[in-house]
Design an enzyme around this catalytic site. Sequence first.
Site, PDB file in Angstrom:
ATOM      1  N   LYS A 134      42.014 -21.022  -8.966  1.00 23.33           N
ATOM      2  CA  LYS A 134      41.988 -22.487  -8.827  1.00 23.33           C
ATOM      3  C   LYS A 134      41.333 -22.895  -7.510  1.00 23.33           C
ATOM      4  CE  LYS A 134      45.794 -23.552 -11.911  1.00 23.33           C
ATOM      5  NZ  LYS A 134      47.196 -23.923 -12.047  1.00 23.33           N
ATOM      6  N   LYS A 180      39.698 -16.319 -20.472  1.00 20.24           N
ATOM      7  CA  LYS A 180      40.722 -16.872 -21.358  1.00 20.24           C
ATOM      8  C   LYS A 180      40.390 -18.334 -21.690  1.00 20.24           C
ATOM      9  CE  LYS A 180      43.690 -18.867 -17.939  1.00 20.24           C
ATOM     10  NZ  LYS A 180      44.909 -19.326 -17.441  1.00 20.24           N
ATOM     11  N   LYS A 223      42.091 -25.029 -20.132  1.00 25.20           N
ATOM     12  CA  LYS A 223      41.798 -26.464 -20.024  1.00 25.20           C
ATOM     13  C   LYS A 223      40.708 -26.733 -18.989  1.00 25.20           C
ATOM     14  CE  LYS A 223      46.597 -27.620 -20.758  1.00 25.20           C
ATOM     15  NZ  LYS A 223      47.847 -27.965 -20.079  1.00 25.20           N
TER      16      LYS A 223
HETATM   17  P1  TYM Z   1      50.043 -23.863 -18.617  1.00 27.66           P
HETATM   18  O1  TYM Z   1      50.401 -25.301 -18.749  1.00 27.66           O
HETATM   19  O2  TYM Z   1      48.733 -23.516 -18.032  1.00 27.66           O
HETATM   20  O3  TYM Z   1      50.103 -23.137 -20.032  1.00 27.66           O
HETATM   21  C1  TYM Z   1      51.210 -23.267 -20.891  1.00 27.66           C
HETATM   22  C2  TYM Z   1      51.441 -21.955 -21.646  1.00 27.66           C
HETATM   23  O4  TYM Z   1      50.283 -21.612 -22.411  1.00 27.66           O
HETATM   24  C3  TYM Z   1      49.936 -20.258 -22.141  1.00 27.66           C
HETATM   25  N1  TYM Z   1      48.461 -20.112 -22.242  1.00 27.66           N
HETATM   26  C4  TYM Z   1      47.856 -19.182 -22.998  1.00 27.66           C
HETATM   27  N2  TYM Z   1      48.323 -18.223 -23.815  1.00 27.66           N
HETATM   28  C5  TYM Z   1      47.418 -17.454 -24.463  1.00 27.66           C
HETATM   29  N3  TYM Z   1      46.078 -17.589 -24.324  1.00 27.66           N
HETATM   30  C6  TYM Z   1      45.550 -18.535 -23.515  1.00 27.66           C
HETATM   31  N4  TYM Z   1      44.234 -18.686 -23.404  1.00 27.66           N
HETATM   32  C7  TYM Z   1      46.460 -19.387 -22.796  1.00 27.66           C
HETATM   33  N5  TYM Z   1      46.284 -20.414 -21.927  1.00 27.66           N
HETATM   34  C8  TYM Z   1      47.533 -20.844 -21.594  1.00 27.66           C
HETATM   35  C9  TYM Z   1      50.403 -20.017 -20.717  1.00 27.66           C
HETATM   36  O5  TYM Z   1      50.568 -18.637 -20.460  1.00 27.66           O
HETATM   37  C10 TYM Z   1      51.723 -20.779 -20.702  1.00 27.66           C
HETATM   38  O6  TYM Z   1      52.776 -20.001 -21.232  1.00 27.66           O
HETATM   39  N6  TYM Z   1      52.518 -22.344 -14.560  1.00 27.66           N
HETATM   40  C11 TYM Z   1      52.683 -22.697 -15.958  1.00 27.66           C
HETATM   41  C12 TYM Z   1      53.638 -23.843 -16.200  1.00 27.66           C
HETATM   42  C13 TYM Z   1      55.032 -23.615 -15.697  1.00 27.66           C
HETATM   43  C14 TYM Z   1      55.962 -22.673 -16.197  1.00 27.66           C
HETATM   44  C15 TYM Z   1      57.145 -22.862 -15.424  1.00 27.66           C
HETATM   45  C16 TYM Z   1      55.925 -21.706 -17.221  1.00 27.66           C
HETATM   46  C17 TYM Z   1      55.623 -24.291 -14.683  1.00 27.66           C
HETATM   47  N7  TYM Z   1      56.903 -23.854 -14.519  1.00 27.66           N
HETATM   48  C18 TYM Z   1      58.267 -22.079 -15.665  1.00 27.66           C
HETATM   49  C19 TYM Z   1      57.058 -20.936 -17.435  1.00 27.66           C
HETATM   50  C20 TYM Z   1      58.220 -21.118 -16.662  1.00 27.66           C
HETATM   51  C21 TYM Z   1      51.325 -23.118 -16.493  1.00 27.66           C
HETATM   52  O7  TYM Z   1      50.483 -23.559 -15.770  1.00 27.66           O
HETATM   53  O8  TYM Z   1      51.206 -23.090 -17.849  1.00 27.66           O
END
Ligand code: TYM
Length: 349
Positions: free
Chosen positions: A117, A198, A201
């Site tokens: 990032k 991957k 967004k």
């Molecule tokens: P975020 O919002 O980026 O993504 C949400 C979930 O989607 C999964 N994901 C994917 N899985 C497979 N292939 C992909 N290309 C892909 N892109 C995204 C992510 O692994 C995630 O499970 N930091 C976290 C948000 C968060 C969180 C937490 C998660 C904040 N607090 C506590 C778990 C527990 C995040 O940015 O996810």
Amino acid sequence: MATQTPRILSGIQPSGKLHIGNYLGALKNFVELQNSGKYECFFMIADYHSITEDYDPKTKSAQVLELVADFLAVGLDPDKSTIFLQSLIPEHTELAWIFSTVTPVAELTRMTQYKDKASRQTKNINAGLFTYPILQAVDILIYKPELVPVGHDQLQHLELANDIVRRFNKKFGQTFKEIKPLLTQSPRVMSLGDPQKKMSKSDPSGCLFLSDEPGEIKKKIQKAVASSQGLEGVGLPAGNQDAILSKIEEAYQNNPALQGGLNLFLLLVIFDYEAALKIIKNKKYRYSEIKEVLAEALSNHLEYFRMKKKELIQNPNILKETLVGGSAHARKFASATLTEVKQKIGLTL
Ligand code: TYM
């Protein structure tokens, strides 16, 4: 002796439309875990995390409500799961300060998501971006869950959370238990435009969004980068869905050149298993055919979601009530943990 229902917790950032990576890596699993009846489920909207990236304040509350609509449209049910908003629970940021005192800076500098990032938003490398994984550790540990269902890209953050558990317990006495990640059979969905990366967004051109209309899905899948070779040599088994998906996951590691083709086939196995099985049995992997069948299957699979989401978005009050009710429930747990922590660290009168 009665055993307690294991608790799970996960979160998603409200920063625009969800893509099928979010769905297959996380959200679809949330619904299955909820409906299995085996877990006490907590699902959080990570709005504080989302403000570490460049954003427009005027759109944030709509993005939060949109994510609640996504949750409900895929099948999360506020009567079965606690759906809540991070910023409605001030205990998260309070505990984040405390955790920051047991987190070595060196651990944070190692985080690949931070590096990634920071390299993308060079004009806004803020401290929140750096301490992001500390807040994520709080989101999890404050609810004392056992399992955290996430996609592959979150594993490093969960390791850091466990590191914080060990350091905290060592310094202040047994308080938290280590957590385990729960991955799906498709924890890494790759970008349609650049299958070495991957789906994310941050690069919308490589994303298939859950709300894409059938015409868009078709166009995007047709344009998706496949591979110059077919998948004949991969040796996909004509077995059940899990067996095929784990072979694809294994092949991802060994055949970087095949990632585009594997990614498309992975989607086919999930969205039209019968068609995928037929192709495996006939040993004829024609990408034009795979793409055509996949676009059709995806459009059908997402039809109910699209319809339901449009309906839910018309009722912002229901979405807000879901969050307010869920957050009040979640806060009781957060508050109990913070009180315990303050006692352990000696901050009591
Ligand atoms: P975020 O919002 O980026 O993504 C949400 C979930 O989607 C999964 N994901 C994917 N899985 C497979 N292939 C992909 N290309 C892909 N892109 C995204 C992510 O692994 C995630 O499970 N930091 C976290 C948000 C968060 C969180 C937490 C998660 C904040 N607090 C506590 C778990 C527990 C995040 O940015 O996810």
